[in-house]
Motif scaffolding. Structure first.
Motif, PDB file in Angstrom:
ATOM      1  N   GLN A  64       0.845  -1.188   0.000  1.00  0.00           N
ATOM      2  CA  GLN A  64       0.000   0.000   0.000  1.00  0.00           C
ATOM      3  C   GLN A  64       0.885   1.244   0.000  1.00  0.00           C
ATOM      4  O   GLN A  64       1.158   1.822   1.050  1.00  0.00           O
ATOM      5  CB  GLN A  64      -0.933   0.001   1.215  1.00  0.00           C
ATOM      6  N   ALA A  66       2.243   4.918  -0.021  1.00  0.00           N
ATOM      7  CA  ALA A  66       1.728   6.238   0.345  1.00  0.00           C
ATOM      8  C   ALA A  66       2.483   7.345  -0.378  1.00  0.00           C
ATOM      9  O   ALA A  66       1.980   8.460  -0.510  1.00  0.00           O
ATOM     10  CB  ALA A  66       1.840   6.448   1.856  1.00  0.00           C
ATOM     11  N   LYS A  82       3.020   2.790   4.089  1.00  0.00           N
ATOM     12  CA  LYS A  82       2.604   3.470   5.312  1.00  0.00           C
ATOM     13  C   LYS A  82       3.404   3.031   6.529  1.00  0.00           C
ATOM     14  O   LYS A  82       3.374   3.698   7.564  1.00  0.00           O
ATOM     15  CB  LYS A  82       1.115   3.221   5.549  1.00  0.00           C
ATOM     16  N   ASP A  83       4.136   1.913   6.407  1.00  0.00           N
ATOM     17  CA  ASP A  83       4.973   1.451   7.516  1.00  0.00           C
ATOM     18  C   ASP A  83       6.410   1.936   7.384  1.00  0.00           C
ATOM     19  O   ASP A  83       7.298   1.451   8.084  1.00  0.00           O
ATOM     20  CB  ASP A  83       4.940  -0.075   7.590  1.00  0.00           C
ATOM     21  N   GLY A 112       3.187   8.428  10.785  1.00  0.00           N
ATOM     22  CA  GLY A 112       2.834   9.059   9.518  1.00  0.00           C
ATOM     23  C   GLY A 112       4.004   9.041   8.563  1.00  0.00           C
ATOM     24  O   GLY A 112       5.168   8.980   8.986  1.00  0.00           O
ATOM     25  N   VAL A 113       3.719   9.058   7.267  1.00  0.00           N
ATOM     26  CA  VAL A 113       4.764   9.101   6.240  1.00  0.00           C
ATOM     27  C   VAL A 113       4.402  10.175   5.219  1.00  0.00           C
ATOM     28  O   VAL A 113       3.251  10.590   5.102  1.00  0.00           O
ATOM     29  CB  VAL A 113       4.936   7.737   5.534  1.00  0.00           C
ATOM     30  N   ALA A 124       9.130  10.391   7.572  1.00  0.00           N
ATOM     31  CA  ALA A 124       8.262   9.618   8.468  1.00  0.00           C
ATOM     32  C   ALA A 124       8.333  10.227   9.858  1.00  0.00           C
ATOM     33  O   ALA A 124       9.367  10.789  10.260  1.00  0.00           O
ATOM     34  CB  ALA A 124       8.683   8.152   8.503  1.00  0.00           C
ATOM     35  N   SER A 375      -3.318   4.506  -4.525  1.00  0.00           N
ATOM     36  CA  SER A 375      -3.227   5.291  -3.292  1.00  0.00           C
ATOM     37  C   SER A 375      -2.172   6.385  -3.342  1.00  0.00           C
ATOM     38  O   SER A 375      -2.117   7.224  -2.443  1.00  0.00           O
ATOM     39  CB  SER A 375      -2.924   4.368  -2.107  1.00  0.00           C
TER      40      SER A 375
END
Length: 748
Positions: A64, A66, A82-83, A112-113, A124, A375
């Motif tokens: 996913q 970002a 997102k990680d 957050g990124v 991040a 995304s």
């Protein structure tokens, strides 16, 4: 000689002459049509919209994403999930060049990124009050050619740069929302909202000592209390403004004044949008230049906001919504701004993608991405491609949108540009910085063209037409044979000479003796009328001593004496009426600032180029009136003046009108005089005391700086097409009027 042979020879010559004339006419028409088609061919690309096509589809290791970054050659992609895990892949070969994860400590998690606006850097935030910034770069070089000569294939390779760790909060409070900025000097700034609601700015600067070459690190931390919950934050590149989006759909911003936050100010939404009706803000980004905000909402709409000065002379601003775009299906989940212009991309939760341009308010393209779980989006650095990343897949789309900043709306209607208080007509093609927004409104140029033409014709038509009437009907032949050639020779004076003299000599003289010029405009016509009236009252026996038409010598003498008196009385009148200075009086009392190079100067200078044309054609029209009409009028008891005004003038009116239109065309197309004598200020004003910029002069000024096939280049061709169409329309209308006048008076 055989008579038949002579007739045949004459007929062949007549036929040859007719064919040559016919071919000449056809060639002229073909030339005009060719010019029109050439201008049209250069302008047509401005009407094209955006074209988007799929270039390639790539498998990615990020589930996913970002954030997605692409190099300018569209050969590599860098994605981050997102990680905070990231990977760089090579397009077409699906090769992972490098991968990893931004480092976090034990018992520390990512909150957050994102990425740094306008830069290739991943960011991040953590729940321990830290922000990590991972720089990414793309190195390129050319391999050696196989034959050992020239350059081979271009090789691009992404590389990880330095990792910067910014301790935003020494107390290790969790960061719930943040934004990062990085200056060219290496200064890194982070603005963040902490879990207790406070907003904190942390700025870390690195300077190199020029003597010891040691790095000197300095830090600045500012904190302010805030009650609202922020979902998005942005920090300007000069670290002086912070913008945020609240969870209730409002925008908030702070000015950083010295060492503290200013009071929070809220965006001013239109009255039709109440607080309860505001959709949630789901995306927030800067446009190029970081003056405007791109605000995406849950209703699928993107709007443009920027600070507007509350009143002239004040340093207070309000954040206002300037324009809004049509809605996409689903909520806006990502926005990406172009690094080349004011264009942007918007992605919805339903997979719809739009390509728009902020200044024009036009949606250039909209379509489905066909990327599962799309995304993240980005422009390529050259704005010639788009990247859409989704669930372990990324698509690279080619984009052709050459002239998005130019539409009929931007050319002919007011546009609200960044930093302006209201919509306006502006022409300013270049700026001092790369993020400058070109302003290409034709209205100031059209108004300037009309303004210069009006003032030149105001001076030229009365002098040329009345002068032609006097020379042809009243002046003695011995003087006429000198006057007409001299005036016609004036037409041979190069316009660059007239423009140079107007700028260097005439403009300062007009400023110094403007009051005297006003007196001349008032009293010289009165002197001429009074002289004629007194001349008619002289005894007939006295007038009979002089040849007819010789009175012009006395008129010339009276005009010279009157002009001298006006020059002498000018300073006195200026002192008594205008308080000693007409220039200051016009500025302070009339509110019409006086500039040395203005429309009055242009009108006077251009009249030297236009008067000979109108005079020559008008004089021919007067002289070609049949003598039988003049003799018949005089025989019926009309005097000379009655004959000229009642018989000669109506009969010559078609020719006079043609002369006026030819002079009008000369004034509209004049370049060098208006280029050198106006100051070339593209403003919307009919004030006769300031300058202007005409369409023709604008082409001469801008074309050396216009890149071939660029927007400015084609806009200049469009201005040429506008001039072409304008003069064609005027000439067509003039021909219709002339034909009607000829039919009306042909029975005389």
């Amino acid at each position: 000689m055989n008579p038949k042979h002579g007739i045949a020879k004459r007929n062949s010559r007549d036929k040859l002459a007719r064919n040559v004339i016919f071919l000449g006419g056809v060639a002229m028409v073909a030339g005009v049509v060719g010019i029109f088609l050439f201008l049209l061919a250069e302008v047509l690309p401005l009407l094209g919209g955006a074209e988007v096509a799929e270039r390639s589809s790539e498998a990615t290791p990020i589930a996913q994403p970002a954030v997605v970054i692409a190099d300018e050659y569209q050969s590599h992609l860098v994605l981050m999930g997102k990680d905070a895990s990231f990977a760089a892949i090579k397009v077409a070969q699906q090769e992972i060049v490098f991968s990893g994860r931004l480092p976090v400590g034990d018992n520390e998690s990512i909150t957050g990124v994102g990425k740094v606006p306008g830069r290739d850097a991943l960011t991040a935030s953590t729940d321990q009050g830290r922000v990590l910034v991972q720089a990414v770069s793309f190195k390129s070089h050319f391999a050696k050619a196989q034959d050992g000569e020239g350059r081979g294939e271009r090789i691009v390779r992404p590389e990880k740069g330095d990792l910067t760790q910014v301790v935003v909060d020494e107390k290790k409070r969790a960061i719930t929302c943040y934004a990062v900025q990085q200056a060219e000097s290496g200064t890194v700034g982070v603005v963040a909202q902490l879990d207790d609601g406070n907003v904190l700015l942390s700025q870390r600067s690195v300077e190199v000592n020029q003597f010891t070459l040691e790095e000197e690190v300095s830090e600045r931390k500012l904190e302010t209390k805030f009650d609202g919950k922020l979902v998005h934050l942005l920090l300007t590149g000069d670290f002086r403004r912070v913008f945020g989006a609240l969870d209730d759909g409002r925008l908030v911003w702070w000015d950083i004044r010295g060492e503290e936050f200013g009071s929070p100010q809220y965006g001013v939404a239109p009255q039709s949008m109440r607080k309860a009706q505001l959709p949630k803000i789901t995306a927030l980004e800067f446009l190029l230049g970081e003056q405007s905000l791109l605000v995406g909402r849950a209703d699928g709409r993107v709007s443009i906001w920027f600070p507007v000065r509350i009143a002239e002379g004040r340093n207070d601003f309000k954040l206002s919504r300037i324009r809004r775009f049509s809605a996409l299906e689903g909520e806006i989940i990502a926005i990406a701004a172009s690094r080349r212009n004011k264009g942007f991309l918007a992605l919805s939760s339903k997979g719809e993608l739009e390509v728009s341009y902020s200044t024009t308010g036009v949606l250039d393209w909209k379509g489905s991405t066909n990327v599962p779980g799309a995304s993240a989006i980005t422009y390529t650095p050259k704005a010639d491609g788009l990247v859409v990343a989704g669930s372990k897949q990324a698509k690279i789309l080619s984009l052709k949108n050459e002239h998005p900043e130019l539409t009929l709306g931007t050319l002919f209607t007011p546009v609200w540009y960044e930093g302006a208080n209201q919509p306006a007509y502006e022409w300013q093609s270049t700026g001092a910085t790369e993020d400058y927004e070109p302003k290409l409104s034709f209205m100031p140029l059209i108004v300037g063209t009309i303004k210069g033409t009006i003032f030149s014709m105001l001076f030229s038509i009365p002098i040329a037409v009345l002068g032609a009437m006097y020379v042809s009907q009243f002046m003695h032949f011995s003087l006429r044979r000198y006057i007409k050639p001299v005036i016609e020779i004036m037409a041979a004076i190069p316009s660059v000479v007239l423009g140079f003299l107007a700028a260097i000599w005439l403009a300062p003289k007009v400023e110094s003796f403007f009051t005297s010029l006003l007196l001349m405009g008032l009293f010289l016509p009165a002197i001429i009328v009074a002289g004629g009236f007194l001349g008619l009252r002289l005894p007939v026996s006295f007038r009979a001593r002089f040849p007819d038409g010789i009175a012009s010598v006395f008129f010339i003498f009276a005009i010279l004496v009157g002009a001298a008196l006006c020059l002498l009385l000018g300073p006195v009148v200026e002192h008594l009426v205008f308080g000693g200075s007409f220039v200051l009086w016009a500025t302070d009392v009339m509110g019409a600032p006086y500039e040395q190079r203005n429309a009055i100067v242009v009108g006077l200078a251009m009249s030297f180029a236009v008067i000979p044309i109108i005079f020559s054609i008008s004089e021919d029209a007067f002289s070609n009136v049949p003598k039988t009409l003049v003799s018949g009028s005089l025989a019926l008891g009309a005097d000379r003046w009655q004959t000229v005004t009642k018989v000669v003038l109506p009969t010559a009116s078609p020719g006079i009108f043609s002369a006026t239109m030819v002079g009008f065309g000369r004034a509209v197309g004049e370049t060098m005089i208006v280029l050198m004598a106006t100051g070339n200020t593209a403003i919307m004003s009919m004030n006769p005391f300031n300058g202007f910029r005409a369409l023709s002069a604008n082409i001469a000024v801008e074309i050396p700086e216009a890149p071939v096939d660029g927007t400015l280049y084609r806009a200049l061709f469009l201005s040429g097409l506008v001039l072409f169409a304008f003069t064609f329309f005027i000439n067509t209308l003039a021909e219709l009027v002339r034909s009607r006048l000829r039919k009306r008076y042909q029975a005389l």
